[in-house]
Write an enzyme that holds these catalytic residues in place. Structure first.
Site, PDB file in Angstrom:
ATOM      1  N   HIS A 136       0.843  -1.198   0.000  1.00 33.76           N
ATOM      2  CA  HIS A 136       0.000   0.000   0.000  1.00 33.76           C
ATOM      3  C   HIS A 136       0.867   1.232   0.000  1.00 33.76           C
ATOM      4  O   HIS A 136       2.031   1.201   0.368  1.00 33.76           O
ATOM      5  CB  HIS A 136      -0.895   0.025   1.241  1.00 33.76           C
ATOM      6  N   GLU A 137       0.265   2.347  -0.404  1.00 28.86           N
ATOM      7  CA  GLU A 137       0.931   3.638  -0.305  1.00 28.86           C
ATOM      8  C   GLU A 137       0.388   4.364   0.899  1.00 28.86           C
ATOM      9  O   GLU A 137      -0.774   4.239   1.245  1.00 28.86           O
ATOM     10  CB  GLU A 137       0.661   4.472  -1.558  1.00 28.86           C
TER      11      GLU A 137
END
Length: 138
Positions: A136-137
């Protein structure tokens, strides 16, 4: 011949009802086992892993793993709420651990169990790199 057609039709109906839509990707996936069973197995395996490996606690790196994990949890909850599928996270018991190992590895299990190996930290360098490893960012 009739039995074969009935079997095939039954199999197609079973497969159609066994598919579920992944709430994050929108892709169809198999759903032959309910989350309640998957999570129970996942939590047991996770617990056994933690018993047999040295978990690092109270360090800056351990706190960083926890902080990035909490950001991922918040992002997942926000995304699924926006899509109207927040219920997909029912039963999750989010947990993030740093394990003492030279291996360059990190993994997650169904239900929100995430493990980072200390050997991957130099590669991650910062929170953004760690989040990328977790998928994920932030």
């Amino acid at each position: 011949m009739k039995k074969g057609i009935l079997f095939s039709a039954g199999l197609l109906v079973f497969l159609a009802f066994s598919c579920a839509t992944n709430p994050v990707t929108g892709k169809k996936t198999w759903a032959l086992v309910p989350n309640s069973e998957i999570f129970a197995s996942s939590y047991n395996q996770y617990g056994e892993f933690l018993k047999t490996n040295k978990v690092i606690t109270g360090t800056a790196d351990a706190k960083r793993v926890e902080n990035v994990g909490m950001k991922i949890k918040a992002a997942a909850e926000k995304l699924l709420k926006a899509r109207g599928t927040a219920g997909e996270l029912e039963g999750y018991a989010w947990e993030y651990k740093l394990v003492d190992s030279k291996e360059v590895n990190a993994w997650c299990m169904p239900g929100g169990k995430i493990v980072f190996y200390s050997g991957i930290l130099p590669i991650c360098k910062d929170d953004a790199g760690m989040a990328t490893v977790m998928g994920h960012e932030v």
